[in-house]
Design an enzyme around this catalytic site. Structure first.
Site, PDB file in Angstrom:
ATOM      1  N   PRO A  36       5.506  11.503  46.245  1.00 13.93           N
ATOM      2  CA  PRO A  36       5.906  11.806  44.867  1.00 13.93           C
ATOM      3  C   PRO A  36       7.399  12.033  44.680  1.00 13.93           C
ATOM      4  O   PRO A  36       8.065  12.681  45.497  1.00 13.93           O
ATOM      5  CB  PRO A  36       5.107  13.082  44.559  1.00 13.93           C
ATOM      6  CG  PRO A  36       3.881  12.954  45.401  1.00 13.93           C
ATOM      7  CD  PRO A  36       4.356  12.309  46.677  1.00 13.93           C
ATOM      8  N   CYS A  37       7.919  11.500  43.562  1.00 12.60           N
ATOM      9  CA  CYS A  37       9.348  11.534  43.273  1.00 12.60           C
ATOM     10  C   CYS A  37       9.826  12.765  42.499  1.00 12.60           C
ATOM     11  O   CYS A  37      10.982  13.157  42.644  1.00 12.60           O
ATOM     12  CB  CYS A  37       9.742  10.293  42.459  1.00 12.60           C
ATOM     13  SG  CYS A  37       9.360   8.731  43.266  1.00 12.60           S
ATOM     14  N   PRO A  38       8.982  13.401  41.629  1.00 10.37           N
ATOM     15  CA  PRO A  38       9.495  14.472  40.780  1.00 10.37           C
ATOM     16  C   PRO A  38      10.228  15.600  41.494  1.00 10.37           C
ATOM     17  O   PRO A  38      11.175  16.161  40.910  1.00 10.37           O
ATOM     18  CB  PRO A  38       8.217  14.992  40.085  1.00 10.37           C
ATOM     19  CG  PRO A  38       7.340  13.796  40.001  1.00 10.37           C
ATOM     20  CD  PRO A  38       7.584  13.057  41.288  1.00 10.37           C
TER      21      PRO A  38
END
Length: 444
Positions: free
Chosen positions: A93-95
């Site tokens: 995941p990037c967030p």
């Protein structure tokens, strides 16, 4: 066997596989999926569907290959069953690292980057490939990156970071991605980063001309639009379940789309044209999911046949959150050549070229606490001077990713020690489990 598979293909276990952008690229590079784990059911169904339709897997084989659920949940899959696999890959995941977000890093329940590194130490693949957003390359995360490199070195891997742009590999979109590749030493000396393509990718207008022509445009109007859309696209963003329907990104991105004659506030059901349904007050046409997929790299004889399942918004999120297949193929090919020891040998430089956070370097492994004033003096004497406000800012950043132990002194000053890494590494009692359960419906 898959259409891309060889007689004895290399095998990959892919985590956070999404709808298959990286999966397709790695298959085209010559890897065969032993397992792919994905949280989102829409994306997992898309991947299973295309393993059969595009890559030639049997129905039961595809069902067994794609596993749906939280990749960090031991009830979903057992990493120990895949020890020694050729490649462990994923787009975690990037967030936690996104400039558009809060950049909480290790304090974000979605952060799986450090966990994936520990997974590498557990599974002992020959190679590791992880990709994430450009934000992870920034100064905010220098200490985080150094911790990652230190852990991989402890596991006897040679690791390198590199910031790549999708347009360097034939994708009509900038899309910078920060990539980590680590290999066991016997293979690392044969690894070379893929060379960018000599020719630039086509403009959005040229790329989408035939799809736009499917609408009821006049030839003159179509030509005018193609001429206007004479650059590559801004970064496609998939968004998350926390927000509403599909759109093409934040305000700056929407302005770039508008300059190309595209409305970025939504995604259309059909190719645009004067007689097609229009959004009231919208001057420019919207893209369809098929057009967005082409901009994302699902284009050409190797990549164009991928089909996305689900409704429009679900399809758009699958596309927008994906790793462009041509970039994945280029990286997969480079890794394959290293694993087969076909790449020319090179000298290994194990130290990272990334700038190390001087405050992290100063506190790492230190047993005695230091005040900010002491840090300023020490940094100045070591040739890396920082003013007090900058030291305090870096301490605040470190506090997101590490336990920052504060020790008050009798004169009112506070001294600091660097404690443990906060990131989820697989601990049974980590707060990530509770936070993930609370936010499960919002995580994509």
């Amino acid at each position: 066997m898959s259409g891309a598979a060889e007689d004895n293909p290399l095998e990959v276990v892919e985590i956070c596989a999404g709808a298959g952008g990286q999966s397709l690229g790695l298959e085209r590079a010559g890897f065969r999926h032993r397992l792919a784990v994905e949280l989102d059911e829409h994306a997992a169904r898309t991947l299973r569907h295309n393993l059969v339709k595009v890559l030639g897997y049997k129905e039961k084989e595809a069902e067994d290959t794609v596993c749906i659920g939280d990749v960090a949940d031991p009830k979903v899959w057992n990493p120990d069953e895949h020890k020694g696999v050729d490649l462990l890959a994923g787009g975690v995941p990037c967030p936690p690292f996104s400039i558009a977000g809060k950049q909480l890093g290790a304090s974000d329940e979605r952060d799986l980057f450090a966990w994936a590194v520990e997974l590498c130490g557990r599974m002992r693949p020959k190679a590791l490939l992880l990709e994430n957003v450009k934000g992870l390359s920034g100064n905010r995360f220098t200490a985080y990156r150094k911790h990652v490199l230190d852990r991989l070195q402890e596991y006897d891997y040679i690791a390198e970071w590199r910031l790549l742009q999708a347009d360097q590999f034939g994708v009509s979109q900038l899309r910078p991605r920060f990539v980590l590749i680590a290999l066991q030493e016997e293979y690392a000396k044969h690894f070379h980063w893929p060379e960018p393509h000599a020719e630039p990718p086509p403009s959005v207008g040229v790329l989408l001309r035939d799809l736009m022509a499917e609408g009821d445009w006049s030839a003159d109007r179509l030509k005018t639009w193609v001429d206007q859309a004479d650059s590559i696209a801004p970064t496609i963003v998939g968004g998350s379940k926390k927000h509403g329907g599909a759109d093409l990104g934040p305000t700056r991105a929407k302005a770039a789309w508008e300059a190309m004659g595209i409305d970025g506030k939504g995604v259309a059901d059909v190719p645009p044209g004067p007689k097609n349904p229009r959004v009231e007050g919208v001057e420019h046409p919207m893209l369809t999911t098929k057009m967005v997929a082409r901009i994302q790299g699902w284009y050409g004889k190797e990549f164009a046949d991928w089909e996305f399942l689900g409704k429009k918004t679900a399809q758009y999120r699958q596309i927008g959150n994906a790793f462009p297949p041509p970039v994945a193929k280029a990286l997969g090919t480079a890794i394959k050549l290293a694993l087969l020891k076909e790449g020319a040998e090179r000298p290994l430089v194990e130290a990272s070229e990334a700038t190390l956070d001087p405050v992290y370097k100063l506190l790492h492994g230190r047993k005695r606490a230091m005040t900010v004033e002491q840090m300023v003096v020490k940094l100045a004497s070591s040739g890396r001077p920082l003013e007090q406000p900058e030291v305090e800012r870096r301490l605040a950043h470190l506090g997101h990713d590490f336990e920052l132990i504060q020790k008050p002194r009798s004169n009112g000053e506070v001294a600091f020690l660097l404690g443990g890494f906060k990131a989820f590494l697989g601990q049974e009692d980590h707060e990530r489990h509770e936070l993930f359960a609370q936010n499960r419906a919002k995580i994509s």
